[in-house]
Design an enzyme around this catalytic site. Sequence first.
Site, PDB file in Angstrom:
ATOM      1  N   GLU A 151       0.806  -1.226   0.000  1.00  0.00           N
ATOM      2  CA  GLU A 151       0.000   0.000   0.000  1.00  0.00           C
ATOM      3  C   GLU A 151       0.841   1.278   0.000  1.00  0.00           C
ATOM      4  O   GLU A 151       0.826   2.061   0.956  1.00  0.00           O
ATOM      5  CB  GLU A 151      -0.961  -0.001   1.194  1.00  0.00           C
ATOM      6  CG  GLU A 151      -2.029  -1.070   1.089  1.00  0.00           C
ATOM      7  CD  GLU A 151      -3.127  -0.935   2.133  1.00  0.00           C
ATOM      8  OE1 GLU A 151      -2.876  -0.347   3.195  1.00  0.00           O
ATOM      9  OE2 GLU A 151      -4.240  -1.422   1.880  1.00  0.00           O
ATOM     10  N   GLU A 306      -6.816  -7.963  -0.709  1.00  0.00           N
ATOM     11  CA  GLU A 306      -7.178  -8.048   0.709  1.00  0.00           C
ATOM     12  C   GLU A 306      -8.657  -7.746   0.858  1.00  0.00           C
ATOM     13  O   GLU A 306      -9.217  -6.930   0.125  1.00  0.00           O
ATOM     14  CB  GLU A 306      -6.433  -6.995   1.537  1.00  0.00           C
ATOM     15  CG  GLU A 306      -4.948  -7.170   1.645  1.00  0.00           C
ATOM     16  CD  GLU A 306      -4.324  -6.071   2.515  1.00  0.00           C
ATOM     17  OE1 GLU A 306      -5.036  -5.458   3.333  1.00  0.00           O
ATOM     18  OE2 GLU A 306      -3.121  -5.810   2.344  1.00  0.00           O
TER      19      GLU A 306
HETATM   20  C1  GLA Z   1      -4.296  -2.716   4.836  1.00  0.00           C
HETATM   21  C2  GLA Z   1      -2.906  -3.304   4.918  1.00  0.00           C
HETATM   22  C3  GLA Z   1      -2.841  -4.533   5.769  1.00  0.00           C
HETATM   23  C4  GLA Z   1      -3.685  -4.402   7.012  1.00  0.00           C
HETATM   24  C5  GLA Z   1      -5.096  -4.090   6.600  1.00  0.00           C
HETATM   25  C6  GLA Z   1      -6.063  -4.004   7.754  1.00  0.00           C
HETATM   26  O1  GLA Z   1      -5.014  -3.063   3.741  1.00  0.00           O
HETATM   27  O2  GLA Z   1      -2.360  -3.575   3.671  1.00  0.00           O
HETATM   28  O3  GLA Z   1      -1.494  -4.746   6.111  1.00  0.00           O
HETATM   29  O4  GLA Z   1      -3.186  -3.380   7.809  1.00  0.00           O
HETATM   30  O5  GLA Z   1      -5.113  -2.856   5.946  1.00  0.00           O
HETATM   31  O6  GLA Z   1      -7.381  -3.798   7.307  1.00  0.00           O
END
Ligand code: GLA
Length: 674
Positions: A151, A306
């Site tokens: 991210e 995710e």
């Molecule tokens: C993000 C991050 C993860 C985690 C999630 C929690 O998407 O990439 O590492 O912290 O949020 O929702």
Amino acid sequence: MDFTTTKLLHGGDYNPEQWLDRPDILEKDVSMLTEAGCNVVSLGIFSWSTLEPEEGVFHFEWLEKIIQNLYEHGISTILATPSGARPKWLADKYPEVLRVDESRHRNLFGGRHNHCYTSPVYREKVALINRKLSERLGSHPGVILWHISNEYGGECHCPLCQKAFREWLKERYGTIEQLNKSWSTTFWSHTYQSFDQIESPSTRGELELHALNLDWKRFVTYQTADFIRHEIQAVRAGGSTRPVTANLMYYYDPLDYFKLAKELDIVTWDTYPSWGKKAMIETAYDNGMCHDLMRSLKRKPFFQMESCPSATNWQGVSKLKKPGVLFAQSMQAIAHGGEGALYFQIRQSQGASEKFHGAVIDHYGENDTRVFREVCRVGETLKAISELAGSEVKSQVAMIYDWDSRWAMEDSKGPRNDGLHHQEMLLKYYRAFRKQGMNVDLIDMDCSIEGYQVLVLPMTYMFKQGFAEKVRAFVEQGGVLITTYWSGIADDTDRCYLGGTPHGLMDVLGLRSTEIDGLFDWEENQFMPVDGNELGLFREYTCKYLCDLVRLDGAQALMTYGSDFYQGYPALTVNRYGKGSAWYVAADAEQVFQEDFIAKLLEHEEICGAVPGEIPEGLEVTTRETEDVRYYIYQNFGTGRVMLPLPEGETETVFGDPKQELEPYGLVVLRQRR
Ligand code: GLA
Ligand code: ZN
């Protein structure tokens, strides 16, 4: 390099480095992953301090063992580079790697994403570990994809970044005179004598030179993309030829994802909708539109990297996903063109900041939990519909979603600083097209618009050089154009166009925008139908926020304003141009206007959606296709059971029962041979 797989991916972020002293747990993980039908995990995302506990001392053996063991159990690995969070020794020895905020203070060690993208030391250390990871593990048969960092986000204002910004500006403008002109610096006596004087925007300094703000945002994207390239080069130097991705975040405003996507082989994103906050279908449209944006970044399949199997721990209220919601969310990712639905996280950590974040395996650790059973259901279904892998979503409609234009518009100090409601307006059009069974792409001004039947310019404030010509050719050749208020106002450096707006399209639209009225939150105006209008619109609608006052020069009014001093002025117009038509919507009307307007417009232009008629409330219908087959994917995000509107022609059933009413959160997939 293309990313291809013959199956739909199921799995998620997995952090076994937290459990290296518990072989029993690692073993249990593999058996539960297998039981849940998982075929992939992401490894190593925040593992730097386990991989390189001291400077120059590398430990890859634990990771290799885990990748190999998973591989033997049929589970592939998406291997991450660890740059998302750096070890303490690195920050202590080389403080330049830490980020400097806009007030020019250097951060302390901690958190993640807390590093300078320009720092040569950070780049060197990242390149070294990436190369070594690649040499050791990047060609392992279990590794199918690289997950570059995690991210990407944020910005750094350190002296190194200031220098890089100035060089970037020099490259862009050539001379300081040209920069001054493009930025309108004569205003308020902000003229620069040399590039060396330029500083990034700061609340302690310059914040109202809009072109500076805009170029800084562009630079942040440029520098982030450059850093990604640097990471990827190191992976390639280590010998791995696997494709690369980076996980993106929703409509993340600070980075232009169209530019970042150019560095990636496949787009992936992290999906955390607040199911339950609004009606399910509203959240489904919002989430669906973001899937469509992610797909449009490369106009290729993508996947959901995710999503939370139950409740997140960072939203205002951590809501459990009601039974069936995880299933519906995962299937939506596939319906919109995704190649997989993955989770954060496989196993919940025992301590630290995400210990209460939902996971496939919770602290209890067994397979008889509600959430684990739901994950198993997703796994079984992904297997049952696996033939969808590799098929693509094709869209007849494109809407412009352009980061530069949004940045400039939001910063512009214009007709409505209390909120322009751009995103909601976009969603109104999106819903209207989706209700007609149309797939929609979201593209920026640099993307090709060839092949679409309908193009929407929703509050497209900036017209970049050449854009109006492209749109003109689209209409000339028979395209249907919808332009809204507050479009074609400014150029690439946010200087207002002289000589009338929407710039370059006034003759195509047959009108000129003369003034724009900002409405208070409590104010409303109305769209009133003109008798005998060619779409047969007959209802009245309310409108809010912004009302554009246009003067017609060839266009015809279908609706007019209902009140205020501009009562009777045009509110919806059409102009014929070449073989196409150009529609102008002058204000932000209520949702149902967009729905009626688009329904009648498509009928009038003889443009058909996937199935005949309007899609019942709550239902989403999306199509994916290959050369031989078209798939129809139905999902019910409503509160009641619903009968499905079936396509014309013969179909075969891939999943569910198309003859029964579809239950809430349910799924039906049909196959039609060409
Ligand atoms: C993000 C991050 C993860 C985690 C999630 C929690 O998407 O990439 O590492 O912290 O949020 O929702
Ligand atoms: Zn920096």
